[in-house]
Design a protein around this motif. Structure first.
Motif, PDB file in Angstrom:
ATOM      1  N   GLY A  45     -87.657  45.710 -52.321  1.00 31.99           N
ATOM      2  CA  GLY A  45     -87.572  46.908 -53.161  1.00 31.99           C
ATOM      3  C   GLY A  45     -87.074  48.119 -52.416  1.00 31.99           C
ATOM      4  N   LEU A  46     -85.846  48.051 -51.919  1.00 33.32           N
ATOM      5  CA  LEU A  46     -85.315  49.181 -51.155  1.00 33.32           C
ATOM      6  C   LEU A  46     -84.787  50.251 -52.094  1.00 33.32           C
ATOM      7  N   ILE A  47     -85.321  51.444 -51.926  1.00 37.81           N
ATOM      8  CA  ILE A  47     -84.865  52.588 -52.733  1.00 37.81           C
ATOM      9  C   ILE A  47     -84.653  53.756 -51.773  1.00 37.81           C
ATOM     10  N   PHE A  48     -83.526  54.436 -51.899  1.00 37.59           N
ATOM     11  CA  PHE A  48     -83.291  55.596 -51.036  1.00 37.59           C
ATOM     12  C   PHE A  48     -82.411  56.608 -51.758  1.00 37.59           C
ATOM     13  N   ASN A  49     -82.484  57.846 -51.286  1.00 36.94           N
ATOM     14  CA  ASN A  49     -81.651  58.928 -51.807  1.00 36.94           C
ATOM     15  C   ASN A  49     -80.448  59.126 -50.899  1.00 36.94           C
ATOM     16  N   SER A  50     -79.387  59.614 -51.487  1.00 36.98           N
ATOM     17  CA  SER A  50     -78.165  59.860 -50.719  1.00 36.98           C
ATOM     18  C   SER A  50     -77.719  61.294 -50.963  1.00 36.98           C
ATOM     19  N   TYR A  51     -77.968  62.136 -49.984  1.00 38.32           N
ATOM     20  CA  TYR A  51     -77.608  63.555 -50.080  1.00 38.32           C
ATOM     21  C   TYR A  51     -76.356  63.815 -49.263  1.00 38.32           C
ATOM     22  N   MET A  52     -75.571  64.790 -49.719  1.00 39.13           N
ATOM     23  CA  MET A  52     -74.420  65.222 -48.921  1.00 39.13           C
ATOM     24  C   MET A  52     -74.933  65.851 -47.628  1.00 39.13           C
ATOM     25  N   LEU A  53     -74.228  65.574 -46.523  1.00 36.39           N
ATOM     26  CA  LEU A  53     -74.580  66.218 -45.257  1.00 36.39           C
ATOM     27  C   LEU A  53     -74.030  67.638 -45.254  1.00 36.39           C
ATOM     28  N   GLU A  63     -71.679  65.303 -37.885  1.00 38.38           N
ATOM     29  CA  GLU A  63     -71.350  64.888 -36.516  1.00 38.38           C
ATOM     30  C   GLU A  63     -69.882  65.203 -36.255  1.00 38.38           C
ATOM     31  N   PRO A  64     -69.495  65.308 -34.968  1.00 35.04           N
ATOM     32  CA  PRO A  64     -68.067  65.575 -34.689  1.00 35.04           C
ATOM     33  C   PRO A  64     -67.188  64.489 -35.321  1.00 35.04           C
ATOM     34  N   GLY A  65     -66.150  64.901 -36.035  1.00 32.74           N
ATOM     35  CA  GLY A  65     -65.294  63.942 -36.733  1.00 32.74           C
ATOM     36  C   GLY A  65     -65.776  63.620 -38.132  1.00 32.74           C
ATOM     37  N   GLY A  66     -66.936  64.129 -38.507  1.00 33.47           N
ATOM     38  CA  GLY A  66     -67.467  63.873 -39.838  1.00 33.47           C
ATOM     39  C   GLY A  66     -66.662  64.598 -40.898  1.00 33.47           C
ATOM     40  N   LEU A  67     -66.745  64.095 -42.122  1.00 31.29           N
ATOM     41  CA  LEU A  67     -65.915  64.652 -43.188  1.00 31.29           C
ATOM     42  C   LEU A  67     -66.722  65.659 -44.005  1.00 31.29           C
ATOM     43  N   ASP A 112     -69.328  63.274 -46.333  1.00 31.05           N
ATOM     44  CA  ASP A 112     -70.305  62.428 -45.654  1.00 31.05           C
ATOM     45  C   ASP A 112     -71.704  62.642 -46.210  1.00 31.05           C
ATOM     46  N   VAL A 113     -72.480  61.545 -46.177  1.00 36.81           N
ATOM     47  CA  VAL A 113     -73.845  61.610 -46.705  1.00 36.81           C
ATOM     48  C   VAL A 113     -74.815  61.141 -45.649  1.00 36.81           C
ATOM     49  N   ASP A 114     -76.111  61.378 -45.898  1.00 37.69           N
ATOM     50  CA  ASP A 114     -77.108  60.941 -44.914  1.00 37.69           C
ATOM     51  C   ASP A 114     -77.310  59.426 -44.978  1.00 37.69           C
ATOM     52  N   ASN A 115     -77.382  58.862 -46.179  1.00 37.22           N
ATOM     53  CA  ASN A 115     -77.563  57.408 -46.329  1.00 37.22           C
ATOM     54  C   ASN A 115     -76.450  56.825 -47.182  1.00 37.22           C
ATOM     55  N   ARG A 116     -75.671  55.927 -46.547  1.00 34.81           N
ATOM     56  CA  ARG A 116     -74.562  55.326 -47.291  1.00 34.81           C
ATOM     57  C   ARG A 116     -75.052  54.115 -48.080  1.00 34.81           C
ATOM     58  N   VAL A 117     -74.251  53.707 -49.046  1.00 35.27           N
ATOM     59  CA  VAL A 117     -74.535  52.476 -49.784  1.00 35.27           C
ATOM     60  C   VAL A 117     -73.845  51.343 -49.033  1.00 35.27           C
TER      61      VAL A 117
END
Lengths: 118, 227
Positions: free
Chosen positions: B115-123, B129-133, B137-142
């Motif tokens: 039962g994995l459930i998580f939220n995905s917020y924009m960073l 991080e350097p090079g991040g978009l 970019d989000v904290d938790n990807r799918v």
């Protein structure tokens, strides 16, 4: 303004957009169709002019020739391109199956040899 | 993802998107030829010496310019309908993920195995991080496997949202009180971005979607379940 290609990646050709939206370089068959269409247009228009010496009507024939030849080349090329893509996909699947199942009872070659010997 | 000032479609990562790009090329060529014809007609109109304004009874021309557009529309509609029905095919998905839209983040539920459930917020830009978009970019990807049919069940908890990933040819509305379904099969690994595509408030532009597509073998080893 595309991102620079990674090392080893084929370079994306510079895009040439006819009328501002048709990317001739990066659309398969577009360049080929437009070039043949232009040739057809010149041949039809100039040929008509040689026979009739009517400039305006020859231009109309040229434009009509361009449209018809471009469309004809386009459909012909896209049909062959679609056939090629299907063949590539089948070949890719068969290679993958061969790698996965070689030597096992699911090997497609073994099944084929078994059925031909029967 | 899209590069700066990109107006064309992104490269395809699913067979449906490949078909959509093919159809787009087909329609664009027809549009180009029609525009060319119209420009030529305009040029002729501007350069003609004919000034008779009482022309009537052009039956042949009227017949041609009625039947020809009908034929053109059929040439465009047939491939379009083919792809439309193709997108509705459900081909025994291996995995079902639920995606729930909130103001202003996404919640993902992997309920098939555990039962994995998580939220995905924009960073936020400060946390990139350097090079991040920025704004993507989000904290938790799918995290999903490639070459496996996946079913996404999409809904919303508050207002209308839309779950869109252009490179997969996906855009499905997230409607409160309704469960929408979309299926896809990714053909190559990578990180793919999308953004909410239905106006949903102040931070509508700041709730992106990020898919991390990995080989099935690695997905089965369970990296997604180590949160």
């Amino acid at each position: 303004m595309a991102a620079p290609p990674e090392p080893g990646e084929p370079e994306e050709r510079k895009s040439l957009k006819l009328l501002g939206f048709l990317d001739v370089e990066n659309t398969p068959c577009a360049r080929h169709s437009i070039l043949y269409g232009s040739l057809g247009s010149v041949v039809a228009g100039f040929g008509h002019f040689l026979f009739t010496s009517e400039i305006r009507r020859s231009c109309d024939v040229g434009v009509g020739g361009f449209i018809l030849v471009t469309l004809g080349c386009w459909f012909h090329c896209r049909y062959n391109y679609a056939k090629q893509r299907i063949q590539e996909r089948i070949a890719r699947e068969e290679i993958k199956k061969k790698i996965l199942y070689e030597g096992t009872h699911l090997d497609p070659e073994r099944k084929h040899n078994g059925s031909s010997s029967n | 993802m899209a590069h700066a000032a990109q107006v064309g479609l992104q490269d395809a990562t699913s067979p449906i998107m490949e078909e959509l790009i093919t159809f787009h090329d087909h329609a664009l060529m027809i549009i180009f030829l029609i525009c060319f014809l119209v420009l030529y007609a305009l040029f002729l109109t501007l350069t003609t010496k004919l000034t008779n304004t009482n022309i009537s009874d052009a039956q042949e021309m009227e017949t041609v310019w009625t039947i020809l557009p009908a034929i053109i529309l059929v040439l465009i509609a047939l491939p379009s309908l083919r792809i439309l029905y193709m997108t509705d095919e459900v081909n025994d998905p291996s995995l079902t993920i639920k995606s729930i839209g909130h103001q202003w983040y996404w919640t993902y539920e992997y309920t098939d195995y555990g039962g994995l459930i998580f939220n995905s917020y924009m960073l936020p830009p400060l946390f990139l991080e350097p090079g991040g978009l920025r704004l993507l970019d989000v904290d938790n990807r799918v995290v999903l496997p490639i070459e496996a049919p996946i079913r996404m069940m999409i809904t919303s908890q508050d207002v209308l949202h839309s779950w869109a990933v252009p490179t997969l040819g996906l855009k499905t509305d997230a409607i409160p009180g309704r469960l929408n379904q979309t299926t896809f099969t990714a053909t190559r690994p990578g990180v793919y971005y999308g953004q909410c595509s239905e106006i949903c408030g102040a931070n509508h532009s700041f709730m992106p979607i990020v898919l991390e597509l990995i080989p099935l073998k690695i997905f089965e080893m369970g990296p997604v379940f180590t949160l």
